[in-house]
Design a protein around this motif. Structure first.
Motif, PDB file in Angstrom:
ATOM      1  N   ARG A  90       0.941  -1.206  -0.070  1.00  9.88           N
ATOM      2  CA  ARG A  90      -0.044   0.199   0.074  1.00  9.88           C
ATOM      3  C   ARG A  90       0.744   1.200  -0.034  1.00  9.88           C
ATOM      4  O   ARG A  90       0.608   2.294  -0.590  1.00  9.88           O
ATOM      5  N   GLU A  94       0.882   4.140  -2.909  1.00  4.28           N
ATOM      6  CA  GLU A  94       0.667   5.433  -2.506  1.00  4.28           C
ATOM      7  C   GLU A  94       1.643   6.416  -2.829  1.00  4.28           C
ATOM      8  O   GLU A  94       1.428   7.658  -3.472  1.00  4.28           O
ATOM      9  N   ASP A 130      -3.501  13.857  -0.368  1.00  6.47           N
ATOM     10  CA  ASP A 130      -4.238  12.649   0.370  1.00  6.47           C
ATOM     11  C   ASP A 130      -3.546  11.357   0.016  1.00  6.47           C
ATOM     12  O   ASP A 130      -3.034  10.501   1.151  1.00  6.47           O
ATOM     13  N   GLU A 131      -2.928  11.141  -0.953  1.00  6.57           N
ATOM     14  CA  GLU A 131      -1.924   9.995  -1.473  1.00  6.57           C
ATOM     15  C   GLU A 131      -0.676  10.106  -0.655  1.00  6.57           C
ATOM     16  O   GLU A 131      -0.226   8.868   0.071  1.00  6.57           O
ATOM     17  N   ARG A 133      -0.384  11.578   2.375  1.00 10.31           N
ATOM     18  CA  ARG A 133      -0.583  11.250   3.648  1.00 10.31           C
ATOM     19  C   ARG A 133      -1.078   9.880   3.968  1.00 10.31           C
ATOM     20  O   ARG A 133      -0.502   9.295   4.912  1.00 10.31           O
ATOM     21  N   HIS A 134      -1.549   9.235   3.094  1.00 11.15           N
ATOM     22  CA  HIS A 134      -1.965   7.695   3.307  1.00 11.15           C
ATOM     23  C   HIS A 134      -0.700   7.110   3.310  1.00 11.15           C
ATOM     24  O   HIS A 134      -0.374   6.043   4.029  1.00 11.15           O
ATOM     25  N   TRP A 195      -7.431  -1.171  -0.125  1.00 13.27           N
ATOM     26  CA  TRP A 195      -7.313  -0.566   1.140  1.00 13.27           C
ATOM     27  C   TRP A 195      -8.611  -1.383   1.915  1.00 13.27           C
ATOM     28  O   TRP A 195      -8.381  -1.761   3.189  1.00 13.27           O
ATOM     29  N   PHE A 214      -6.619   3.176   8.441  1.00 12.55           N
ATOM     30  CA  PHE A 214      -6.729   2.609   7.051  1.00 12.55           C
ATOM     31  C   PHE A 214      -8.188   2.855   6.653  1.00 12.55           C
ATOM     32  O   PHE A 214      -8.305   3.247   5.446  1.00 12.55           O
ATOM     33  N   ALA A 217      -8.450   6.277   5.630  1.00 11.39           N
ATOM     34  CA  ALA A 217      -7.732   6.578   3.987  1.00 11.39           C
ATOM     35  C   ALA A 217      -8.786   5.856   2.896  1.00 11.39           C
ATOM     36  O   ALA A 217      -8.901   6.430   2.010  1.00 11.39           O
ATOM     37  N   ARG A 218      -9.232   4.783   3.191  1.00 11.54           N
ATOM     38  CA  ARG A 218     -10.144   3.997   2.428  1.00 11.54           C
ATOM     39  C   ARG A 218     -11.437   4.982   1.993  1.00 11.54           C
ATOM     40  O   ARG A 218     -11.843   4.971   0.639  1.00 11.54           O
ATOM     41  N   GLN A 220     -11.489   8.085   1.989  1.00 11.51           N
ATOM     42  CA  GLN A 220     -11.004   9.071   1.251  1.00 11.51           C
ATOM     43  C   GLN A 220     -10.705   8.654  -0.382  1.00 11.51           C
ATOM     44  O   GLN A 220     -10.958   9.214  -1.454  1.00 11.51           O
ATOM     45  N   GLU A 221     -10.244   7.311  -0.358  1.00  6.41           N
ATOM     46  CA  GLU A 221     -10.048   6.938  -1.577  1.00  6.41           C
ATOM     47  C   GLU A 221     -11.097   6.616  -2.639  1.00  6.41           C
ATOM     48  O   GLU A 221     -11.225   6.883  -3.838  1.00  6.41           O
TER      49      GLU A 221
END
Ligand SMILES: [Fe+2]
Length: 251
Positions: A90, A94, A130-131, A133-134, A195, A214, A217-218, A220-221
């Motif tokens: 992951r 990212e 975002d990417e 930060r993930h 994710w 996680f 993050a998911r 936001q994805e």
């Protein structure tokens, strides 16, 4: 300016040479290839599989804390290396995502922003942030397990290879903005599914703190997919209506 949907010369279709096409058809019907089928190539691949070594390995945690956590997982019958491998994957994805969006932003700059559908540099920078930060979230979770987030795990390596085609599309100066978005959509769809699986895996390991991070993050994805898909649909519709093209000008 051209788009992929503009009419141009037929350079690849067989209908440009009906006579040669007919001759080719006749030749194909008359040529009898030597007996055999796909089993020969399958045999060759199998022989390679049998001798191949794996794509790397997951290094053991380098700290006492990490060793203790790995041992605690082992007691419950779980291999911490599997979770670390998938977290490494992951993280790699990212990290690549940041570069993919950088390439898309460059493409957008040459094509001109499409404010009418909300496709602006600002919107893309937000996703790019975002990417990044993930990636940091996963790096922290790996550190928390006492492992080394800078180590490239086998699944991270494979993820890098998978993303090669996507990066190629985005950095190709001939591709349009819509084609770039299509490539990014491929990445975002895989990212979403991955994710989801990582959240479940972290929960299986009882690592709820990481699973909760996680899960954020998911979510936001999920929004990334919605946005990218929406832009791609809108651009394609605009192009089909003959609206201004969003491709780089010819050299
Ligand atoms: Fe994303």
């Amino acid at each position: 300016m051209k788009t992929s949907g503009d009419m141009g010369k037929n350079r690849t279709g067989v209908r440009m040479s009906p006579k040669e096409a007919k001759a080719m058809e006749e030749a194909a019907a008359n040529i009898h290839p030597p007996p055999g089928d796909e089993s020969k190539i399958a045999e060759v691949r199998e022989s390679y599989h049998a001798r191949a070594i794996p794509v790397g390995s997951v290094p053991p945690p380098g700290s006492v804390k990490g060793m203790a956590k790995a041992a605690a997982s082992a007691v419950t019958g779980k291999k911490a290396s599997v979770l670390l491998d998938k977290m490494g994957e992951r993280m790699a994805f990212e990290r690549t995502g940041v570069r993919l969006y950088e390439a898309l932003i460059t493409k957008l700059a040459s094509a001109g922003e499409v404010d009418s559908i909300g496709l602006t540099e600002e919107a893309l920078r937000k996703i790019q942030d975002d990417e990044l930060r993930h990636m940091q979230i996963v790096a922290e979770a790996i550190e928390e397990m006492g492992a080394d987030p800078t180590a490239e795990t086998p699944c991270a390596d494979v993820a890098g290879v998978q993303a090669k085609g996507i990066l190629q599309v985005l950095t190709d100066p001939r591709t349009t903005l819509a084609q770039g978005l299509s490539a990014i959509l491929t990445a975002e769809l895989v990212d979403n599914a991955s994710w989801e699986m990582l959240v479940d895996l972290a929960r299986d390991f009882g690592n709820d703190e990481a699973a909760n991070a996680f899960e954020d993050a998911r979510r936001q994805e999920e929004e990334h997919v919605r946005l990218v898909r929406g832009w791609l649909e809108a651009l394609t519709r605009q192009e089909s209506l003959g609206a201004p093209a969003h491709a780089p000008p010819p050299a």
